[in-house]
Motif scaffolding. Structure first.
Motif, PDB file in Angstrom:
ATOM      1  N   ASN A  78       0.777  -0.962  -0.011  1.00 15.12           N
ATOM      2  CA  ASN A  78       0.025  -0.226  -0.050  1.00 15.12           C
ATOM      3  C   ASN A  78       0.782   1.211   0.017  1.00 15.12           C
ATOM      4  O   ASN A  78       1.743   1.303   0.584  1.00 15.12           O
ATOM      5  CB  ASN A  78      -0.737   0.006   1.382  1.00 15.12           C
ATOM      6  CG  ASN A  78      -1.954  -0.780   1.074  1.00 15.12           C
ATOM      7  OD1 ASN A  78      -2.204  -1.774   2.159  1.00 15.12           O
ATOM      8  ND2 ASN A  78      -2.874  -1.091   0.192  1.00 15.12           N
ATOM      9  N   GLY A  79       0.402   2.281  -0.713  1.00 13.67           N
ATOM     10  CA  GLY A  79       1.113   3.407  -0.912  1.00 13.67           C
ATOM     11  C   GLY A  79       2.555   3.410  -1.355  1.00 13.67           C
ATOM     12  O   GLY A  79       3.362   4.432  -1.342  1.00 13.67           O
ATOM     13  N   LYS A  82       1.871   2.764  -7.229  1.00 10.80           N
ATOM     14  CA  LYS A  82       1.392   2.070  -8.228  1.00 10.80           C
ATOM     15  C   LYS A  82       0.088   2.750  -8.809  1.00 10.80           C
ATOM     16  O   LYS A  82       0.240   2.891 -10.169  1.00 10.80           O
ATOM     17  CB  LYS A  82       0.857   0.792  -7.933  1.00 10.80           C
ATOM     18  CG  LYS A  82       1.703  -0.372  -7.118  1.00 10.80           C
ATOM     19  CD  LYS A  82       0.871  -1.611  -6.631  1.00 10.80           C
ATOM     20  CE  LYS A  82      -0.237  -1.407  -5.387  1.00 10.80           C
ATOM     21  NZ  LYS A  82       0.165  -0.919  -4.163  1.00 10.80           N
ATOM     22  N   THR A  84      -0.420   5.903  -8.795  1.00 11.07           N
ATOM     23  CA  THR A  84       0.412   7.424  -9.204  1.00 11.07           C
ATOM     24  C   THR A  84       1.070   6.980 -10.390  1.00 11.07           C
ATOM     25  O   THR A  84       0.859   7.762 -11.452  1.00 11.07           O
ATOM     26  CB  THR A  84       1.492   7.668  -8.184  1.00 11.07           C
ATOM     27  OG1 THR A  84       0.756   8.157  -6.995  1.00 11.07           O
ATOM     28  CG2 THR A  84       2.286   8.970  -8.615  1.00 11.07           C
ATOM     29  N   HIS A 220      -3.245  -6.228  -6.064  1.00 12.91           N
ATOM     30  CA  HIS A 220      -2.757  -6.942  -4.764  1.00 12.91           C
ATOM     31  C   HIS A 220      -2.886  -8.306  -4.825  1.00 12.91           C
ATOM     32  O   HIS A 220      -2.644  -9.068  -3.884  1.00 12.91           O
ATOM     33  CB  HIS A 220      -3.421  -6.242  -3.540  1.00 12.91           C
ATOM     34  CG  HIS A 220      -3.171  -4.806  -3.190  1.00 12.91           C
ATOM     35  ND1 HIS A 220      -1.812  -4.701  -2.743  1.00 12.91           N
ATOM     36  CD2 HIS A 220      -3.769  -3.594  -3.372  1.00 12.91           C
ATOM     37  CE1 HIS A 220      -1.705  -2.984  -2.484  1.00 12.91           C
ATOM     38  NE2 HIS A 220      -2.803  -2.659  -2.989  1.00 12.91           N
TER      39      HIS A 220
HETATM   40  N1  LIG Z   1      -3.189  13.215  -4.024  1.00 11.15           N
HETATM   41  C1  LIG Z   1      -2.319  12.874  -3.088  1.00 11.15           C
HETATM   42  N2  LIG Z   1      -1.937  14.021  -2.287  1.00 11.15           N
HETATM   43  C2  LIG Z   1      -0.703  13.578  -1.517  1.00 11.15           C
HETATM   44  N3  LIG Z   1      -0.180  12.549  -1.388  1.00 11.15           N
HETATM   45  C3  LIG Z   1      -0.545  11.368  -2.156  1.00 11.15           C
HETATM   46  C4  LIG Z   1      -1.676  11.592  -3.141  1.00 11.15           C
HETATM   47  N4  LIG Z   1      -1.865  10.437  -3.759  1.00 11.15           N
HETATM   48  C5  LIG Z   1      -1.095   9.623  -3.387  1.00 11.15           C
HETATM   49  N5  LIG Z   1      -0.334  10.248  -2.260  1.00 11.15           N
HETATM   50  C6  LIG Z   1       0.767   9.460  -1.715  1.00 11.15           C
HETATM   51  O1  LIG Z   1       1.601   8.912  -2.455  1.00 11.15           O
HETATM   52  C7  LIG Z   1       2.180   7.513  -2.404  1.00 11.15           C
HETATM   53  C8  LIG Z   1       1.679   6.755  -3.105  1.00 11.15           C
HETATM   54  O2  LIG Z   1       0.438   6.500  -3.382  1.00 11.15           O
HETATM   55  P1  LIG Z   1      -0.216   5.456  -4.435  1.00 11.15           P
HETATM   56  O3  LIG Z   1      -1.921   5.549  -4.320  1.00 11.15           O
HETATM   57  O4  LIG Z   1       0.192   5.929  -5.825  1.00 11.15           O
HETATM   58  O5  LIG Z   1       0.109   4.050  -3.732  1.00 11.15           O
HETATM   59  P2  LIG Z   1      -0.613   2.716  -4.240  1.00 11.15           P
HETATM   60  O6  LIG Z   1       0.619   1.793  -4.565  1.00 11.15           O
HETATM   61  O7  LIG Z   1      -1.434   2.911  -5.359  1.00 11.15           O
HETATM   62  O8  LIG Z   1      -1.116   2.256  -2.946  1.00 11.15           O
HETATM   63  P3  LIG Z   1      -2.516   1.464  -2.702  1.00 11.15           P
HETATM   64  O9  LIG Z   1      -1.889   0.048  -2.996  1.00 11.15           O
HETATM   65  O10 LIG Z   1      -2.767   1.449  -1.282  1.00 11.15           O
HETATM   66  O11 LIG Z   1      -3.753   1.759  -3.601  1.00 11.15           O
HETATM   67  C9  LIG Z   1       1.527   7.410  -0.763  1.00 11.15           C
HETATM   68  O12 LIG Z   1       2.460   7.782   0.392  1.00 11.15           O
HETATM   69  C10 LIG Z   1       0.014   8.426  -0.811  1.00 11.15           C
HETATM   70  O13 LIG Z   1       0.025   8.644   0.518  1.00 11.15           O
END
Ligand SMILES: Nc1ncnc2c1ncn2[C@@H]1O[C@H](COP(=O)(O)OP(=O)(O)OP(=O)(O)O)[C@@H](O)[C@H]1O
Length: 295
Positions: A78-79, A82, A84, A220
């Protein structure tokens, strides 16, 4: 003397991700109890505890090349960045550094289909397809297949706000997958829906890749990745950790998570560092037509 011949191109790139980094900037909200006077004081930017800026590096110097026929599973905790990455590929986020080159517009499933919940599924099929640039005659030709793909029967005439989250996700998938995109980005959609829908969506993605397209699937579910994809990439805390076959990447990822969960964070970090160190360096050359050749 003749110019040296170029080495034969083994793969045909559809997406070149060249050293991208994304940093989100947000404001810290003050913790604890507040009163109106204090909040107003802070809104004016005065006093201790006024909102401070927070920077989150969501992606750090990520580079890779996707080729025609690739079905790439994107895994990570998580986070890890991905979603992004999917948003950057779809052009919804401009990276702070680096660039993305794509042979055609990547379609991010679920986001491009801007649907209206008070309208029926049937009306939303038209709306979503129009929003993705399809003509009325194209929509007419594909309408039945989209409804079929969604698995919705009489519910297609009900307003979307009466749908379960799985039913909504199935309809969005069916609409987005109808455009025959050369590059399809799927963020977790396969985890919603029942077994029958999973099978249908898997077949649809196989069709897209068979049409010499490229599919990215964020999930996931390692079993979804190993059963659907021919390649997997692993992102951890914004770092690009591994690129390989789904089985190899899933094995290393499971090992890493296992080490972390048993409290052996140092060993987990070591696995991660070793994998990152063994990543091949990607060199790109800008071609006159604005495209990049990857080596
Ligand atoms: N709009 C935003 N503003 C600030 N921080 C953000 C924003 N979107 C994502 N983040 C931060 O950027 C990082 C990557 O987030 P992202 O959603 O891309 O991860 P992910 O791998 O898709 O997570 P998950 O598996 O939980 O969906 C995390 O630390 C998240 O808190």
């Amino acid at each position: 003397m003749d110019a040296p011949e170029m080495s034969p191109v083994l793969h045909q790139p559809t997406v070149v991700v060249d050293d991208i980094s994304v940093v989100y900037r947000t404001k810290n909200q003050p913790a604890g109890r507040t009163n109106t006077r204090k909040t107003l004081w802070q809104a004016l930017g005065r006093g201790a505890g006024a909102d401070s800026a927070v920077r989150t590096t969501a992606l750090r110097n990520v580079s890779f090349v996707a080729n025609k026929g690739d079905s790439i599973g994107v895994i990570g905790r998580n986070g890890s960045g991905k979603s992004t990455l999917m948003k950057v590929l779809a052009g919804l986020i401009i990276p702070d550094t680096g660039r993305v080159y794509a042979s055609s517009n990547p379609i991010l499933l679920g986001v491009n289909a801007a649907l209206i919940s008070s309208m029926s599924g049937a009306q939303n099929v038209r709306l979503g397809c129009l929003a993705m640039g399809m003509s009325h005659s194209e929509i007419d030709a594909k309408y039945d297949a989209i409804v079929d793909m969604s698995g919705l029967e009489h519910e297609i005439y009900h307003p979307m706000n009466s749908y379960s989250s799985g039913m909504g996700a199935r309809l969005r998938f069916a609409i987005a997958a109808a455009v025959d995109p050369e590059i399809l980005l799927v963020d977790e959609a396969l985890n919603t829906g029942d077994a029958q829908f999973k099978e249908r969506s898997k077949m649809r993605m196989q069709q897209v890749t068979q049409q010499a397209g490229t599919v990215f699937i964020v999930s996931h579910s390692l079993s979804t990745i190993t059963s659907t994809c021919n390649r997997a990439i692993w992102i951890d805390k914004g770092d690009f950790v591994m690129d390989g076959t789904p089985d190899d990447v899933a094995k290393e990822y499971r090992n890493f998570i296992w080490r972390i969960n048993e409290g052996n964070a140092d060993y987990g970090r070591q696995i991660r560092a070793e994998l990152m160190a063994s990543l091949p360096e990607i060199r790109t050359t800008l071609l006159p037509n604005g495209w990049k050749r990857a080596r």
